[in-house]
Design a protein around this motif. Sequence first.
Motif, PDB file in Angstrom:
ATOM      1  N   ASP A  13       0.787  -1.282  -0.205  1.00  0.00           N
ATOM      2  CA  ASP A  13       0.086   0.148   0.006  1.00  0.00           C
ATOM      3  C   ASP A  13       0.711   1.272  -0.109  1.00  0.00           C
ATOM      4  O   ASP A  13       0.515   2.080  -0.776  1.00  0.00           O
ATOM      5  N   ALA A  14       1.782   1.060   0.768  1.00  0.00           N
ATOM      6  CA  ALA A  14       2.905   2.432   0.852  1.00  0.00           C
ATOM      7  C   ALA A  14       3.811   2.443  -0.290  1.00  0.00           C
ATOM      8  O   ALA A  14       5.075   1.963   0.161  1.00  0.00           O
ATOM      9  N   SER A  15       3.626   2.937  -1.429  1.00  0.00           N
ATOM     10  CA  SER A  15       4.713   2.746  -2.490  1.00  0.00           C
ATOM     11  C   SER A  15       5.522   3.822  -2.505  1.00  0.00           C
ATOM     12  O   SER A  15       5.179   4.857  -2.060  1.00  0.00           O
ATOM     13  N   PRO A  16       6.536   3.795  -3.191  1.00  0.00           N
ATOM     14  CA  PRO A  16       7.637   4.970  -3.021  1.00  0.00           C
ATOM     15  C   PRO A  16       6.945   6.174  -3.553  1.00  0.00           C
ATOM     16  O   PRO A  16       7.117   7.139  -3.350  1.00  0.00           O
ATOM     17  N   ALA A  17       6.202   5.838  -4.844  1.00  0.00           N
ATOM     18  CA  ALA A  17       5.573   6.937  -5.589  1.00  0.00           C
ATOM     19  C   ALA A  17       4.555   7.646  -4.787  1.00  0.00           C
ATOM     20  O   ALA A  17       4.575   9.048  -4.661  1.00  0.00           O
ATOM     21  N   SER A  18       3.979   7.110  -3.615  1.00  0.00           N
ATOM     22  CA  SER A  18       2.934   7.796  -2.789  1.00  0.00           C
ATOM     23  C   SER A  18       3.846   8.571  -1.862  1.00  0.00           C
ATOM     24  O   SER A  18       3.053   9.735  -1.280  1.00  0.00           O
ATOM     25  N   ARG A  19       4.927   8.129  -1.512  1.00  0.00           N
ATOM     26  CA  ARG A  19       5.723   9.001  -0.742  1.00  0.00           C
ATOM     27  C   ARG A  19       6.208  10.258  -1.138  1.00  0.00           C
ATOM     28  O   ARG A  19       6.462  11.316  -0.412  1.00  0.00           O
ATOM     29  N   ASP A  20       6.567  10.350  -2.369  1.00  0.00           N
ATOM     30  CA  ASP A  20       7.178  11.628  -3.112  1.00  0.00           C
ATOM     31  C   ASP A  20       5.857  12.419  -3.733  1.00  0.00           C
ATOM     32  O   ASP A  20       6.157  13.222  -4.395  1.00  0.00           O
ATOM     33  N   ALA A  21       4.753  12.166  -3.256  1.00  0.00           N
ATOM     34  CA  ALA A  21       3.583  12.715  -3.739  1.00  0.00           C
ATOM     35  C   ALA A  21       3.689  14.352  -3.401  1.00  0.00           C
ATOM     36  O   ALA A  21       4.415  14.561  -2.232  1.00  0.00           O
ATOM     37  N   PRO A  22       3.104  15.211  -4.128  1.00  0.00           N
ATOM     38  CA  PRO A  22       3.232  16.663  -3.803  1.00  0.00           C
ATOM     39  C   PRO A  22       2.450  16.773  -2.371  1.00  0.00           C
ATOM     40  O   PRO A  22       2.977  17.714  -1.570  1.00  0.00           O
ATOM     41  N   GLU A  23       1.413  15.998  -2.133  1.00  0.00           N
ATOM     42  CA  GLU A  23       0.714  16.279  -0.793  1.00  0.00           C
ATOM     43  C   GLU A  23       1.484  15.226   0.388  1.00  0.00           C
ATOM     44  O   GLU A  23       1.447  14.383   0.669  1.00  0.00           O
ATOM     45  N   GLY A  24       2.493  16.076   0.724  1.00  0.00           N
ATOM     46  CA  GLY A  24       3.347  15.384   1.708  1.00  0.00           C
ATOM     47  C   GLY A  24       2.726  15.043   3.075  1.00  0.00           C
ATOM     48  O   GLY A  24       3.135  13.757   3.538  1.00  0.00           O
ATOM     49  N   ALA A  25       2.127  15.717   3.356  1.00  0.00           N
ATOM     50  CA  ALA A  25       1.114  15.389   4.702  1.00  0.00           C
ATOM     51  C   ALA A  25       0.196  14.429   4.745  1.00  0.00           C
ATOM     52  O   ALA A  25       0.402  13.538   5.700  1.00  0.00           O
ATOM     53  N   GLU A  26      -0.627  14.213   3.490  1.00  0.00           N
ATOM     54  CA  GLU A  26      -1.266  13.099   3.085  1.00  0.00           C
ATOM     55  C   GLU A  26      -0.474  11.750   3.166  1.00  0.00           C
ATOM     56  O   GLU A  26      -0.716  10.825   3.601  1.00  0.00           O
ATOM     57  N   ALA A  27       0.626  11.916   2.413  1.00  0.00           N
ATOM     58  CA  ALA A  27       1.462  10.661   2.084  1.00  0.00           C
ATOM     59  C   ALA A  27       1.853  10.030   3.318  1.00  0.00           C
ATOM     60  O   ALA A  27       2.067   9.196   3.925  1.00  0.00           O
ATOM     61  N   GLU A  28       2.449  11.263   4.301  1.00  0.00           N
ATOM     62  CA  GLU A  28       2.975  10.848   5.620  1.00  0.00           C
ATOM     63  C   GLU A  28       1.720  10.315   6.533  1.00  0.00           C
ATOM     64  O   GLU A  28       2.190   9.283   7.279  1.00  0.00           O
ATOM     65  N   GLN A  29       0.872  10.664   6.332  1.00  0.00           N
ATOM     66  CA  GLN A  29      -0.447  10.108   7.405  1.00  0.00           C
ATOM     67  C   GLN A  29      -0.612   8.766   6.757  1.00  0.00           C
ATOM     68  O   GLN A  29      -0.963   7.900   7.562  1.00  0.00           O
ATOM     69  N   GLU A  30      -0.820   8.704   5.478  1.00  0.00           N
ATOM     70  CA  GLU A  30      -0.955   7.262   4.940  1.00  0.00           C
ATOM     71  C   GLU A  30       0.223   6.123   5.224  1.00  0.00           C
ATOM     72  O   GLU A  30      -0.099   5.221   5.663  1.00  0.00           O
ATOM     73  N   SER A  31       1.283   6.738   5.267  1.00  0.00           N
ATOM     74  CA  SER A  31       2.413   5.833   5.692  1.00  0.00           C
ATOM     75  C   SER A  31       2.442   5.722   7.260  1.00  0.00           C
ATOM     76  O   SER A  31       2.677   4.582   7.619  1.00  0.00           O
ATOM     77  N   GLU A  32       2.040   6.563   7.881  1.00  0.00           N
ATOM     78  CA  GLU A  32       1.724   6.248   9.432  1.00  0.00           C
ATOM     79  C   GLU A  32       0.610   5.358   9.713  1.00  0.00           C
ATOM     80  O   GLU A  32       0.785   4.499  10.624  1.00  0.00           O
TER      81      GLU A  32
END
Length: 77
Positions: A13-32
């Motif tokens: 679910d937490a792919s590297p592409a989602s971590r580099d997404a422009p919405e850093g806060a949303e990607a951070e929350q998803e990885s959390e």
Amino acid sequence: MSMQDGRRKPDGDASPASRDAPEGAEAEQESEAARRRRRAQFLRELHEAKQLRDRVQPRRARAARMRQQMRMRTFRW
């Protein structure tokens, strides 16, 4: 092997592409959230494994309970 599949699934679910997404806060929350899901899964499996070990080795489980009781009796606040 099913446990390994269960552990690998949330990692996908937490792919590297989602971590580099422009919405850093949303990607951070998803990885959390993914990390918390993996942790919860791990703790469930650990608890299940401990219960299985206690059923399979009752003498060892009883000795461990006795040691824990002694530890708690000698503990000071």
